[in-house]
Design an enzyme around this catalytic site. Structure first.
Site, PDB file in Angstrom:
ATOM      1  N   LYS A 119       0.839  -1.202   0.000  1.00 50.73           N
ATOM      2  CA  LYS A 119       0.000   0.000   0.000  1.00 50.73           C
ATOM      3  C   LYS A 119       0.874   1.252   0.000  1.00 50.73           C
ATOM      4  CE  LYS A 119      -3.763  -2.516   2.124  1.00 50.73           C
ATOM      5  NZ  LYS A 119      -4.463  -2.960   3.335  1.00 50.73           N
ATOM      6  N   GLN A 134      -4.494  -1.442   9.582  1.00 54.27           N
ATOM      7  CA  GLN A 134      -4.451  -2.778   8.988  1.00 54.27           C
ATOM      8  C   GLN A 134      -5.096  -3.807   9.922  1.00 54.27           C
ATOM      9  OE1 GLN A 134      -3.267  -3.525   5.831  1.00 54.27           O
ATOM     10  NE2 GLN A 134      -4.056  -5.577   6.215  1.00 54.27           N
ATOM     11  N   ASP A 150     -10.808   3.151   3.869  1.00 55.23           N
ATOM     12  CA  ASP A 150     -11.099   1.720   3.769  1.00 55.23           C
ATOM     13  C   ASP A 150     -12.613   1.484   3.642  1.00 55.23           C
ATOM     14  OD1 ASP A 150      -9.203  -0.245   3.545  1.00 55.23           O
ATOM     15  OD2 ASP A 150      -8.835  -0.448   5.711  1.00 55.23           O
TER      16      ASP A 150
END
Ligand code: NAP
Length: 283
Positions: free
Chosen positions: A53, A97, A120
């Site tokens: 990422k 994460q 997200d």
């Protein structure tokens, strides 16, 4: 006849070029789009994901900050970091994460992220925005699947879409996105009595289960579009999806491979969401 392949790598390259152009336009206005990636613990898989990422940001003109913490970080400490990132004007998107260590309530941490930085798309405000069709961030994986359908010019209106899986991060948002495009949507899960009877009616099938060969050729209507979200390992340890690719590609009209399908699209849509967040913040 063999299905046409929807190439996630090629589509990602195209979309990332657009991201880089939008990032350059923002930088020209004095705004560098910024993503903060927070990793707690040392799971090897998570380390690979966050590295990819951060690299994708660097390659496309976004600024990224990787914050790594030990697995014994407390929930309060993590919430304090999220709060600081919420208030940091150089950060437009925050990604924590998952999974988090068991002593941390992941939902509580997600809810602590400011909705305008929830790139997200996991915050309840983002889920509510998707549910009600109001502006918000869409979860990256199903968003990427929608882009794949768009890339082949597939008209969803009036079509029957079957989603296999009902998780909050893939199956449910996928179903809502398909519904928003006026598909008739069926959601299947582990208690679905006859999965094949459902999938055989489908013009589009999205498999998001996490089990090999959940979808085989006899379960697919000829010409259907098959999107494979699954990430599994075969007996030789090779990455594979939920779909029996070799069999299904002889029946389907379009199919996504694993690897090289949905996977690269997920990171690409994270970049798209981060750019969007920066553009909204810049006004
Ligand atoms: P998840 O939370 O484990 O959900 C799996 C879903 O599949 C559940 O809804 C489950 O039903 C359903 N299911 C299980 N066995 C089934 C069966 N035999 N028939 C029909 N449905 C069944 O997984 P997830 O997070 O949604 O992820 C799904 C897969 O996508 C995983 O392989 C994951 O690694 C992959 N993934 C890939 C990406 C990417 O970027 N490519 C991103 C995210 C996820 P119940 O609800 O009844 O248990």
């Amino acid at each position: 006849m063999s299905a046409q392949i929807i190439d996630g790598n090629a589509l990602s390259r195209q979309l990332r070029t657009e991201v880089a152009e939008r990032a350059a336009a923002l930088r020209a206005r004095g705004v560098t789009p910024g993503l903060a990636v927070v990793l707690v613990g040392d799971s090897p898989a998570s380390q690979v994901y966050v590295r990819n990422k951060v690299k994708a940001c660097e390659d496309n003109g976004l600024h990224s900050v990787l914050e790594k913490y030990a697995a014994d970080m407390s929930e309060a400490e993590l919430l304090a970091r999220v709060d600081a990132l919420n208030r940091d004007p150089s950060i437009h998107g925050i990604l924590v994460q998952l999974p988090l260590p068991a002593h941390i309530d992941a939902q509580k941490v997600i809810e602590a992220i400011a909705p305008e930085k929830d790139v997200d798309g996991f915050h309840v405000a983002s889920a509510g925005a998707l549910m009600t069709g109001t502006p918000g961030f869409w979860p990256c994986t199903p968003y990427g699947c929608m882009k794949m359908l768009e890339s082949i010019g597939f008209e969803l209106r009036g079509k029957h879409a079957v989603v296999i899986g009902r998780s909050n991060i893939v199956g449910k948002p996928m179903a809502l996105m398909l519904l928003a495009k006026s598909a008739t949507v069926t959601i299947c899960h582990s208690a679905t009595a006859d999965l094949g009877a459902m999938t055989r009616q489908a013009d589009v099938i999205v498999a998001a289960v996490g089990k090999r060969n959940v979808l085989t050729a006899d379960m697919v209507k000829p010409g259907a579009v098959v999107i494979d979200v699954g990430m599994n390992r075969d007996d030789a340890g090779k990455l594979c999806g939920d779909v029996d690719f070799e069999g299904v590609k002889e029946v389907a009209g379009w199919i996504t491979p694993v690897p090289g399908g949905v996977g690269p699209m997920t990171i690409t849509m994270l970049l798209v969401n981060t750019i969007e967040a920066a553009e909204r913040s810049a006004g």
